[in-house]
Design an enzyme around this catalytic site. Structure first.
Site, mmCIF file in Angstrom:
data_model
loop_
_atom_site.group_PDB
_atom_site.id
_atom_site.type_symbol
_atom_site.label_atom_id
_atom_site.label_comp_id
_atom_site.label_asym_id
_atom_site.label_seq_id
_atom_site.Cartn_x
_atom_site.Cartn_y
_atom_site.Cartn_z
ATOM 1 N N ALA A 162 47.661 35.230 27.066
ATOM 2 C CA ALA A 162 46.218 34.989 27.131
ATOM 3 C C ALA A 162 45.458 35.491 25.906
ATOM 4 O O ALA A 162 44.787 34.711 25.213
ATOM 5 C CB ALA A 162 45.655 35.619 28.399
ATOM 6 N N ALA A 163 45.514 36.782 25.629
ATOM 7 C CA ALA A 163 44.710 37.334 24.535
ATOM 8 C C ALA A 163 45.176 36.818 23.180
ATOM 9 O O ALA A 163 44.362 36.397 22.347
ATOM 10 C CB ALA A 163 44.765 38.863 24.565
ATOM 11 N N ARG A 206 40.034 27.050 15.507
ATOM 12 C CA ARG A 206 38.873 26.170 15.637
ATOM 13 C C ARG A 206 37.813 26.472 14.580
ATOM 14 O O ARG A 206 37.089 25.575 14.149
ATOM 15 C CB ARG A 206 38.259 26.307 17.040
ATOM 16 C CG ARG A 206 39.039 25.590 18.127
ATOM 17 C CD ARG A 206 38.236 25.462 19.404
ATOM 18 N NE ARG A 206 37.979 26.755 20.031
ATOM 19 C CZ ARG A 206 38.794 27.339 20.900
ATOM 20 N NH1 ARG A 206 39.938 26.749 21.244
ATOM 21 N NH2 ARG A 206 38.487 28.498 21.436
ATOM 22 N N CYS A 234 48.899 35.680 36.944
ATOM 23 C CA CYS A 234 48.263 35.913 38.244
ATOM 24 C C CYS A 234 48.660 34.858 39.267
ATOM 25 O O CYS A 234 48.561 35.083 40.477
ATOM 26 C CB CYS A 234 46.750 35.925 38.093
ATOM 27 S SG CYS A 234 46.124 37.205 36.986
ATOM 28 N N TYR A 271 20.666 30.775 51.008
ATOM 29 C CA TYR A 271 20.878 30.926 52.451
ATOM 30 C C TYR A 271 20.861 29.572 53.145
ATOM 31 O O TYR A 271 20.002 28.717 52.887
ATOM 32 C CB TYR A 271 19.793 31.797 53.096
ATOM 33 C CG TYR A 271 19.720 31.588 54.591
ATOM 34 C CD1 TYR A 271 20.745 32.062 55.423
ATOM 35 C CD2 TYR A 271 18.677 30.872 55.169
ATOM 36 C CE1 TYR A 271 20.712 31.829 56.792
ATOM 37 C CE2 TYR A 271 18.633 30.637 56.544
ATOM 38 C CZ TYR A 271 19.661 31.117 57.354
ATOM 39 O OH TYR A 271 19.631 30.883 58.699
ATOM 40 N N TRP A 290 20.155 37.592 56.323
ATOM 41 C CA TRP A 290 20.379 38.692 55.378
ATOM 42 C C TRP A 290 21.860 38.691 55.007
ATOM 43 O O TRP A 290 22.717 38.952 55.844
ATOM 44 C CB TRP A 290 19.989 40.040 56.000
ATOM 45 C CG TRP A 290 18.518 40.293 55.986
ATOM 46 C CD1 TRP A 290 17.614 39.971 56.954
ATOM 47 C CD2 TRP A 290 17.779 40.902 54.928
ATOM 48 N NE1 TRP A 290 16.358 40.348 56.573
ATOM 49 C CE2 TRP A 290 16.424 40.930 55.327
ATOM 50 C CE3 TRP A 290 18.112 41.422 53.674
ATOM 51 C CZ2 TRP A 290 15.405 41.450 54.541
ATOM 52 C CZ3 TRP A 290 17.115 41.955 52.884
ATOM 53 C CH2 TRP A 290 15.775 41.957 53.312
#
Length: 460
Positions: A13-14, A24, A47, A432, A440
């Site tokens: 990934a990194a 780019r 993952c 909501y 709530w």
């Protein structure tokens, strides 16, 4: 105009995000990019491995975001099955070994990215290297585990460790029809939660048919005469196993960097500035699971191995390598997971984190539902919230529930990043409708209760 060379160590990934971003922004006529990866794959989702093992993801290739062929087509000299074994900082070069042939070579660099990731914790125990014992860190690891499961002589599995990987692998093995026992050295599963919230996970896992063994230290992996795993032993008992999965966690893979004299922190990860540049080294950057990052809530450095952070690190590094400017300010420690139907989420500090940071705080726990109580499918949810005493600053939130629970933690993550108080949170204009939430929202109910408690402590 001379062409600069960027060398990237690590192809997931990194590393490949940094390489791709730099490409780019700068073409091959300005920047040559050489990337080394000791494995067979690049740019994949580690993952997702438990969901591949469990059958939710159809195949290995579904987890690959960008293949080596695609990276090379974009002008990146990607060298698979090549392990960097030495960084010569003074000479600005790296030494690498071809894994299959054993051939050695040196490659010079103008700019260097260290993205060596993390390594699984593997206990130093008798039998830990036996056939049928698996870590789950790479696609190769996932394939090896699937191969073992397909030819296992029985249907008993032991998972050692009850963190994210441990509970996700327990689900994967349940889905494959195994009898699963999880052996955990902690008092409750999911040590990223406070024990009272971990207890909810424990009860739910046992209700799903997963045997939980807490406060247990593995002392030996027992084997058959032909060297295959047959059981896992603790001080008090022995648990039969046809396969063992290690889910004990990971540590930053920084041995190479440390040998080169690069600085590491208290958690073993490389130390960088906000631009992800290694401290004290102008032309070296680092990102992903091998670095420590700033916790925006506690103000302390942490090691958090997550693909979300790694990809962001890569984007920041790539921009800076190419002559731009970008920063990674830090994290609040947000993570979600699930085991079967149970969703688990946390962000910010646990109680012990707040104590360690020297903070005085209040805690509240509320029971609510994912939808309006009268709407079909409403399920219970528990929300725990930590707030700083007197100031009311939000410090952390943990959520355990069923469908619709986990992603509510994102509201708290935004509030933490913004430095909001729990009182300010009570006025948030959240969406909501009965199919999605009570009037709530559970997070706001917790914020109201925390506000009242903070105000009460302030009067005292």
């Amino acid at each position: 105009m001379s062409i600069e060379r960027l060398v990237v160590i690590g192809g997931d990934a990194a590393g490949m995000s940094a390489a791709s971003r730099a490409r780019r922004l700068k073409g091959p006529e300005e920047l040559e990019i050489v990337a080394f990866e000791r494995g067979h794959f690049t740019s994949y989702s580690a993952c997702g491995i438990p969901y591949w093992v469990g059958g939710d993801v159809a195949g290995r290739d579904d987890l690959v975001a960008r293949t080596p062929k695609e990276h090379r087509a974009r002008g990146i000299d990607l060298r698979l099955r090549t392990e960097v074994t030495e960084i010569d900082v003074a000479g600005r070069r790296v030494r690498a070994r071809a894994v299959d042939s054993g051939a050695w070579s040196w490659t010079s660099y103008d700019k260097l990215v260290v993205a060596t990731g993390a390594r699984p914790v593997r206990p130093d125990l008798p039998g830990a290297d036996a056939a049928g014992v698996h870590g789950v860190q790479t696609l190769d690891d996932g394939q090896a585990l699937i191969d073992t499961l397909s030819r296992a002589r029985g249907r008993r599995a032991v998972v050692v460790g009850a963190g994210y990987i441990g509970v996700e692998m327990a689900e994967a093995l349940i889905n494959r029809g195994y009898e699963v026992t999880v052996v955990n050295r902690g008092s409750e599963p999911m040590s990223t939660l406070d024990p009272d919230m971990g207890r909810l996970v424990h009860v739910a896992m046992e209700a799903m048919g997963i045997a939980m063994v807490n406060d247990a230290e593995v002392t030996e992996v027992c084997t058959t005469r032909d060297g295959r795993v047959r059981a896992v032993r603790t001080e008090d008992a022995e648990y039969p196993a046809d396969v063992v999965v290690l889910g004990i966690g990971v540590r930053p893979e920084t041995a190479l960097a440390q040998a080169a004299g690069l600085p590491v922190g208290g958690h073993g990860g490389l130390l960088t500035d906000l631009a992800m540049r290694v401290r004290g080294h102008e032309e070296i950057w680092a990102g992903g699971d091998c670095v420590e990052v700033l916790d925006l809530v506690s103000g302390q450095e942490r090691h958090i191995a997550l693909g979300t952070h790694a990809n962001k690190h890569g984007q920041v590094i790539g921009a800076n390598v190419a002559g731009g400017y970008a920063t990674f300010p830090g994290v609040v420690g947000t993570a979600v997971s699930k085991v079967c139907e149970l969703e688990i989420a946390r962000t910010g500090l646990r109680e012990k984190d707040a104590h360690r940071a020297g903070l005085r705080f209040e805690t509240v726990t509320v029971e609510s539902t994912s939808r309006a109580g009268y709407y079909p499918g409403a399920s219970p949810m528990t929300v725990k919230m930590l707030a700083e005493r007197r100031t009311g600053r939000l410090l952390g939130v943990q959520i355990v529930g069923r469908e619709g629970a986990a992603k509510r933690v994102d509201v708290a993550a935004v509030a933490l990043t913004a430095g909001m108080t729990v009182e300010q949170m009570t006025s948030l204009d959240l969406g909501y409708a009965p199919p999605f939430s009570p009037v709530w929202d559970p997070v706001l109910v917790a914020a109201r209760k925390a506000t009242a408690k903070v105000h009460g402590s302030g009067r005292g």
